[in-house]
Design a protein around this motif. Structure first.
Motif, PDB file in Angstrom:
ATOM      1  N   GLU A 232      -9.216 -11.239  -6.411  1.00  0.00           N
ATOM      2  CA  GLU A 232      -8.240 -11.505  -5.355  1.00  0.00           C
ATOM      3  C   GLU A 232      -7.629 -10.190  -4.901  1.00  0.00           C
ATOM      4  OE1 GLU A 232      -4.144 -14.000  -4.395  1.00  0.00           O
ATOM      5  OE2 GLU A 232      -4.902 -13.922  -6.447  1.00  0.00           O
ATOM      6  N   ALA A 233      -7.509 -10.022  -3.590  1.00  0.00           N
ATOM      7  CA  ALA A 233      -6.920  -8.820  -3.019  1.00  0.00           C
ATOM      8  C   ALA A 233      -5.400  -8.964  -2.986  1.00  0.00           C
ATOM      9  CB  ALA A 233      -7.460  -8.595  -1.601  1.00  0.00           C
ATOM     10  N   LEU A 234      -4.711  -7.971  -3.527  1.00  0.00           N
ATOM     11  CA  LEU A 234      -3.251  -7.978  -3.606  1.00  0.00           C
ATOM     12  C   LEU A 234      -2.701  -6.700  -2.988  1.00  0.00           C
ATOM     13  CD1 LEU A 234      -3.065  -9.189  -7.295  1.00  0.00           C
ATOM     14  CD2 LEU A 234      -2.526 -10.567  -5.289  1.00  0.00           C
ATOM     15  N   ILE A 235      -1.702  -6.837  -2.166  1.00  0.00           N
ATOM     16  CA  ILE A 235      -1.192  -5.690  -1.419  1.00  0.00           C
ATOM     17  C   ILE A 235      -0.222  -4.848  -2.234  1.00  0.00           C
ATOM     18  CG2 ILE A 235       0.727  -7.005  -0.433  1.00  0.00           C
ATOM     19  CD1 ILE A 235       0.403  -5.343   2.120  1.00  0.00           C
ATOM     20  N   ARG A 236      -0.234  -3.544  -1.970  1.00  0.00           N
ATOM     21  CA  ARG A 236       0.738  -2.599  -2.495  1.00  0.00           C
ATOM     22  C   ARG A 236       1.106  -1.646  -1.350  1.00  0.00           C
ATOM     23  NH1 ARG A 236       0.324  -5.965  -5.792  1.00  0.00           N
ATOM     24  NH2 ARG A 236       0.037  -5.765  -8.062  1.00  0.00           N
ATOM     25  N   TRP A 237       2.310  -1.105  -1.436  1.00  0.00           N
ATOM     26  CA  TRP A 237       2.759  -0.129  -0.424  1.00  0.00           C
ATOM     27  C   TRP A 237       3.060   1.184  -1.131  1.00  0.00           C
ATOM     28  CZ3 TRP A 237       8.074  -0.545   2.552  1.00  0.00           C
ATOM     29  CH2 TRP A 237       8.174   0.544   3.430  1.00  0.00           C
ATOM     30  N   ARG A 238       2.268   2.204  -0.826  1.00  0.00           N
ATOM     31  CA  ARG A 238       2.456   3.531  -1.401  1.00  0.00           C
ATOM     32  C   ARG A 238       3.325   4.335  -0.423  1.00  0.00           C
ATOM     33  NH1 ARG A 238       1.378   5.427  -6.435  1.00  0.00           N
ATOM     34  NH2 ARG A 238      -0.704   4.430  -6.349  1.00  0.00           N
ATOM     35  N   ARG A 239       4.594   4.468  -0.738  1.00  0.00           N
ATOM     36  CA  ARG A 239       5.506   5.178   0.155  1.00  0.00           C
ATOM     37  C   ARG A 239       5.252   6.692   0.102  1.00  0.00           C
ATOM     38  NH1 ARG A 239      11.420   2.523  -0.529  1.00  0.00           N
ATOM     39  NH2 ARG A 239      11.635   3.328   1.594  1.00  0.00           N
ATOM     40  N   PRO A 240       5.687   7.428   1.132  1.00  0.00           N
ATOM     41  CA  PRO A 240       5.437   8.875   1.163  1.00  0.00           C
ATOM     42  C   PRO A 240       5.948   9.605  -0.076  1.00  0.00           C
ATOM     43  CG  PRO A 240       6.198   8.115   3.304  1.00  0.00           C
ATOM     44  CD  PRO A 240       6.302   6.936   2.374  1.00  0.00           C
ATOM     45  N   SER A 241       6.968   9.062  -0.728  1.00  0.00           N
ATOM     46  CA  SER A 241       7.503   9.675  -1.942  1.00  0.00           C
ATOM     47  C   SER A 241       6.568   9.502  -3.132  1.00  0.00           C
ATOM     48  CB  SER A 241       8.862   9.058  -2.282  1.00  0.00           C
ATOM     49  OG  SER A 241       8.723   7.666  -2.568  1.00  0.00           O
ATOM     50  N   GLY A 242       5.539   8.671  -2.973  1.00  0.00           N
ATOM     51  CA  GLY A 242       4.632   8.370  -4.071  1.00  0.00           C
ATOM     52  C   GLY A 242       4.979   7.080  -4.787  1.00  0.00           C
ATOM     53  N   LEU A 268      -7.129  -7.120   5.135  1.00  0.00           N
ATOM     54  CA  LEU A 268      -8.460  -7.707   5.353  1.00  0.00           C
ATOM     55  C   LEU A 268      -9.495  -6.610   5.579  1.00  0.00           C
ATOM     56  CD1 LEU A 268     -10.291 -10.152   5.738  1.00  0.00           C
ATOM     57  CD2 LEU A 268      -9.618 -10.170   8.156  1.00  0.00           C
ATOM     58  N   ARG A 269      -9.144  -5.577   6.352  1.00  0.00           N
ATOM     59  CA  ARG A 269     -10.092  -4.485   6.596  1.00  0.00           C
ATOM     60  C   ARG A 269     -10.514  -3.834   5.284  1.00  0.00           C
ATOM     61  NH1 ARG A 269      -6.162  -3.206  10.528  1.00  0.00           N
ATOM     62  NH2 ARG A 269      -6.794  -3.869  12.630  1.00  0.00           N
ATOM     63  N   GLN A 270      -9.531  -3.540   4.439  1.00  0.00           N
ATOM     64  CA  GLN A 270      -9.859  -2.900   3.162  1.00  0.00           C
ATOM     65  C   GLN A 270     -10.661  -3.831   2.259  1.00  0.00           C
ATOM     66  OE1 GLN A 270      -6.745  -0.681   1.168  1.00  0.00           O
ATOM     67  NE2 GLN A 270      -5.596  -0.394   3.069  1.00  0.00           N
ATOM     68  N   ALA A 271     -10.330  -5.117   2.297  1.00  0.00           N
ATOM     69  CA  ALA A 271     -11.083  -6.078   1.495  1.00  0.00           C
ATOM     70  C   ALA A 271     -12.526  -6.163   1.972  1.00  0.00           C
ATOM     71  CB  ALA A 271     -10.415  -7.447   1.573  1.00  0.00           C
ATOM     72  N   CYS A 272     -12.726  -6.147   3.271  1.00  0.00           N
ATOM     73  CA  CYS A 272     -14.085  -6.201   3.812  1.00  0.00           C
ATOM     74  C   CYS A 272     -14.859  -4.934   3.471  1.00  0.00           C
ATOM     75  CB  CYS A 272     -14.041  -6.412   5.324  1.00  0.00           C
ATOM     76  SG  CYS A 272     -13.550  -8.085   5.818  1.00  0.00           S
ATOM     77  N   GLN A 273     -14.172  -3.794   3.432  1.00  0.00           N
ATOM     78  CA  GLN A 273     -14.833  -2.559   3.006  1.00  0.00           C
ATOM     79  C   GLN A 273     -15.300  -2.661   1.560  1.00  0.00           C
ATOM     80  OE1 GLN A 273     -11.960   0.535   3.716  1.00  0.00           O
ATOM     81  NE2 GLN A 273     -12.008   0.282   5.952  1.00  0.00           N
ATOM     82  N   THR A 274     -14.478  -3.315   0.739  1.00  0.00           N
ATOM     83  CA  THR A 274     -14.866  -3.520  -0.661  1.00  0.00           C
ATOM     84  C   THR A 274     -16.089  -4.421  -0.747  1.00  0.00           C
ATOM     85  OG1 THR A 274     -12.599  -3.214  -1.438  1.00  0.00           O
ATOM     86  CG2 THR A 274     -14.096  -4.433  -2.886  1.00  0.00           C
ATOM     87  N   LEU A 275     -16.096  -5.507   0.015  1.00  0.00           N
ATOM     88  CA  LEU A 275     -17.262  -6.399   0.023  1.00  0.00           C
ATOM     89  C   LEU A 275     -18.510  -5.660   0.511  1.00  0.00           C
ATOM     90  CD1 LEU A 275     -15.944  -9.857   1.340  1.00  0.00           C
ATOM     91  CD2 LEU A 275     -16.949  -9.357  -0.893  1.00  0.00           C
ATOM     92  N   PRO A 440      -6.556  -0.741  -8.662  1.00  0.00           N
ATOM     93  CA  PRO A 440      -7.185  -0.165  -7.474  1.00  0.00           C
ATOM     94  C   PRO A 440      -8.697  -0.347  -7.516  1.00  0.00           C
ATOM     95  CG  PRO A 440      -5.623   1.385  -8.467  1.00  0.00           C
ATOM     96  CD  PRO A 440      -5.813   0.262  -9.449  1.00  0.00           C
ATOM     97  N   ARG A 441      -9.333  -0.166  -6.363  1.00  0.00           N
ATOM     98  CA  ARG A 441     -10.764  -0.446  -6.265  1.00  0.00           C
ATOM     99  C   ARG A 441     -11.586   0.421  -7.209  1.00  0.00           C
ATOM    100  NH1 ARG A 441     -14.069  -0.205  -0.600  1.00  0.00           N
ATOM    101  NH2 ARG A 441     -14.314   2.004  -1.120  1.00  0.00           N
ATOM    102  N   ARG A 442     -11.211   1.684  -7.342  1.00  0.00           N
ATOM    103  CA  ARG A 442     -11.992   2.568  -8.217  1.00  0.00           C
ATOM    104  C   ARG A 442     -11.936   2.084  -9.664  1.00  0.00           C
ATOM    105  NH1 ARG A 442     -10.921   8.899  -7.710  1.00  0.00           N
ATOM    106  NH2 ARG A 442     -11.727   8.342  -5.641  1.00  0.00           N
ATOM    107  N   GLU A 443     -10.736   1.694 -10.113  1.00  0.00           N
ATOM    108  CA  GLU A 443     -10.608   1.184 -11.480  1.00  0.00           C
ATOM    109  C   GLU A 443     -11.342  -0.143 -11.631  1.00  0.00           C
ATOM    110  OE1 GLU A 443      -6.629   0.962 -12.877  1.00  0.00           O
ATOM    111  OE2 GLU A 443      -6.100   2.986 -12.177  1.00  0.00           O
ATOM    112  N   HIS A 445     -14.075  -1.047 -10.095  1.00  0.00           N
ATOM    113  CA  HIS A 445     -15.510  -0.792 -10.217  1.00  0.00           C
ATOM    114  C   HIS A 445     -15.864  -0.330 -11.627  1.00  0.00           C
ATOM    115  CE1 HIS A 445     -15.734  -0.140  -5.585  1.00  0.00           C
ATOM    116  NE2 HIS A 445     -15.722  -1.414  -5.925  1.00  0.00           N
ATOM    117  N   ALA A 446     -15.009   0.495 -12.213  1.00  0.00           N
ATOM    118  CA  ALA A 446     -15.255   0.929 -13.591  1.00  0.00           C
ATOM    119  C   ALA A 446     -15.164  -0.247 -14.554  1.00  0.00           C
ATOM    120  CB  ALA A 446     -14.243   2.018 -13.970  1.00  0.00           C
ATOM    121  N   TRP A 447     -14.229  -1.156 -14.288  1.00  0.00           N
ATOM    122  CA  TRP A 447     -14.068  -2.346 -15.123  1.00  0.00           C
ATOM    123  C   TRP A 447     -15.277  -3.270 -14.979  1.00  0.00           C
ATOM    124  CZ3 TRP A 447     -13.580  -7.661 -14.239  1.00  0.00           C
ATOM    125  CH2 TRP A 447     -13.045  -8.408 -15.285  1.00  0.00           C
ATOM    126  N   LEU A 448     -15.769  -3.424 -13.751  1.00  0.00           N
ATOM    127  CA  LEU A 448     -16.917  -4.305 -13.505  1.00  0.00           C
ATOM    128  C   LEU A 448     -18.177  -3.800 -14.198  1.00  0.00           C
ATOM    129  CD1 LEU A 448     -16.433  -5.152  -9.709  1.00  0.00           C
ATOM    130  CD2 LEU A 448     -16.148  -6.718 -11.638  1.00  0.00           C
TER     131      LEU A 448
END
Length: 460
Positions: A232-242, A268-275, A440-443, A445-448
């Motif tokens: 499931e895709a879940l949103i996060r907001w990375r603010r400029p402060s980190g 949705l765009r990011q989820a489709c990129q993952t797919l 995150p997607r990179r983690e 993929h490593a988990w998968l």
């Protein structure tokens, strides 16, 4: 297209079940309850001691009640939820009306206790959300109605002959007037500060998509066999402060300001990129991805065309994309919701009804929805581990999904015992911290790479 789901005590817990429990809302409620608690305890103790000193023990009892309400407010400030606020507000209303009824005016000393009804009304109107109609509108009107009745002396003929001592009333009027106005000023100050924070965050959130600050984390979904079915895709907001913000800090604001449509399409765009990335690897090309649709997004006439365009540009298999909709969306108008769901289903995606059982849809309505999966709210699972009756209810929900030809997925699975309970009840599809937390997607993929995955569909 976002939600808060996952494991225990996570910010992904749920958006609209009171929608209520955003970080900003909790902070506001907590501040109001603390202010209320300090004021009630301070005034209650002071007046209790005063009347004991003058030997008016029958009057001191009422202020003991005010002190008790103050203690309750401080205790409930830790929860910071709407029910706590209502409980405390009604307690204060009862105490103020009782004292104001006793505090009948005399020739040279006016009534003053009813002035506290003004900050009570203002605090409720400010703290409760507009959708909480009783707390934000009806309760403040009741307070103002009571204030008017006491101000014009409508209840004076029924006042008991237990007026406070004259020695107390003269300076008590000044103290009550000053204190009530200070409380009212304090509430306005809190409102101004909160509004300023909201406006700043709204401006920052409006720039978040353009600045690439929206991130998508993924929480895996697993079958009984241990095979991963998708995520499931879940949103996060990375603010400029980190700083990484979870949905409870900004989703309510996004929905109220209509930024949710822009943000949802970015998810949705990011989820489709993952797919698309998954489709290039035989091990992951059969994985499905669930993306949440906000009820507010369904009101957007351009939603269907925008979604279709994103899917087409990504070049993904739409049958691997699943949209999730909470039951709360059905309150906006079932006919319109079904129409939008069917239009999106025609693009090839499937639908899941999220948090099934939270009270918005009937079985008759469920039969009319183009839904293929029910996601069982984690609270049913929590209660099922504590009460036998709740366990039977959970079993019936799973049975309903089977009778209607729908698959069922249980959210918030955190322990092996919960997993075994669900399997015994006939549910074999899970999501929760027992398997993996959102990542995150990179983690992901490593988990998968270390998990059993479904076989790829045969090529034609």
């Amino acid at each position: 297209m976002m939600r808060r789901t996952g494991g225990a005590a996570t910010a992904d817990s749920h958006p609209l079940r009171m929608r209520s429990q955003s970080g900003r809302r909790r902070e506001k409620v907590s501040v109001m309850l603390k202010l209320t608690g300090v004021a009630c305890i301070g005034l209650g103790l002071a007046w209790t001691l005063c009347y004991i000193y003058f030997g008016r023990y029958e009057l001191s009892v009422v202020f003991v009640g005010l002190t008790a309400v103050g203690v309750l407010a401080l205790h409930r400030s830790k929860r910071s939820n709407g029910s706590s606020l209502l409980l405390v507000a009604h307690g204060i209303l009862a105490v103020i009306c009782s004292i104001a009824w006793i505090d009948a005016p005399i020739a040279w000393v006016p009534r003053s206790v009813h002035l506290f009804l003004l900050p009570l009304a203002a605090g409720a109107a400010f703290t409760f959300e507009p959708r909480e109609r009783y707390g934000s509108l009806i309760f403040p009107l009741v307070c103002l109605g009571a204030f008017t009745a006491f101000a014009v002396g409508a209840l004076d003929p029924f006042a008991p002959h237990a007026s406070p001592p004259l020695e107390v009333r003269a300076w008590g009027v000044r103290l009550n007037a000053a204190t009530s106005m200070l409380l009212l000023a304090g509430i306005f100050a809190i409102y101004r500060i909160d509004s300023g924070k909201r406006l700043r965050m709204e401006r920052e959130l409006g720039r978040a998509v353009r600045n690439g600050e929206i991130e998508v984390h993924y929480q895996p979904q697993v079958r009984y066999s241990g095979i991963v079915s998708g995520a499931e895709a879940l949103i996060r907001w990375r603010r400029p402060s980190g700083e990484l913000l979870t949905p409870d800090a900004f989703i309510d604001l996004a929905e109220e300001s209509t930024l949710i449509s822009e943000i949802g399409l970015e998810v949705l765009r990011q989820a489709c990129q993952t797919l698309k990335h998954w489709s290039s690897d035989p091990r992951t090309q059969a994985l499905r991805l669930a993306v949440n649709i906000s009820p507010v997004q369904l009101l957007d006439d351009s939603l269907v065309s925008s979604v279709s365009s994103i899917i087409r540009e990504a070049g993904i298999d739409p049958t691997l994309l699943e949209f999730e909709l909470t039951e709360s969306a059905l309150a906006a108008g079932t006919a319109m919701v079904i129409e939008r769901m069917e239009a999106l289903e025609s693009t090839g995606v499937s639908w899941a009804l999220d948090d099934f059982g939270t009270g918005y849809s009937s079985l008759a309505t469920l039969r009319t929805l183009p839904v293929r999966k029910l996601k069982i709210d984690r609270h049913f699972l929590i209660e099922a581990t504590r009460q036998e009756s709740a366990q039977r209810l959970l079993g019936k929900i799973i049975e309903i999904s089977q009778v209607m030809g729908l698959s069922a997925l249980a959210e918030g699975v955190e322990t092996p015992d919960q997993r075994e309970l669900l399997i015994g009840l006939g549910c074999d599809h899970f999501q929760g911290y027992l398997f993996a937390q959102p990542m995150p997607r990179r983690e992901l993929h490593a988990w998968l790479d270390m998990q059993p995955l479904p076989p790829a569909a045969p090529t034609r």
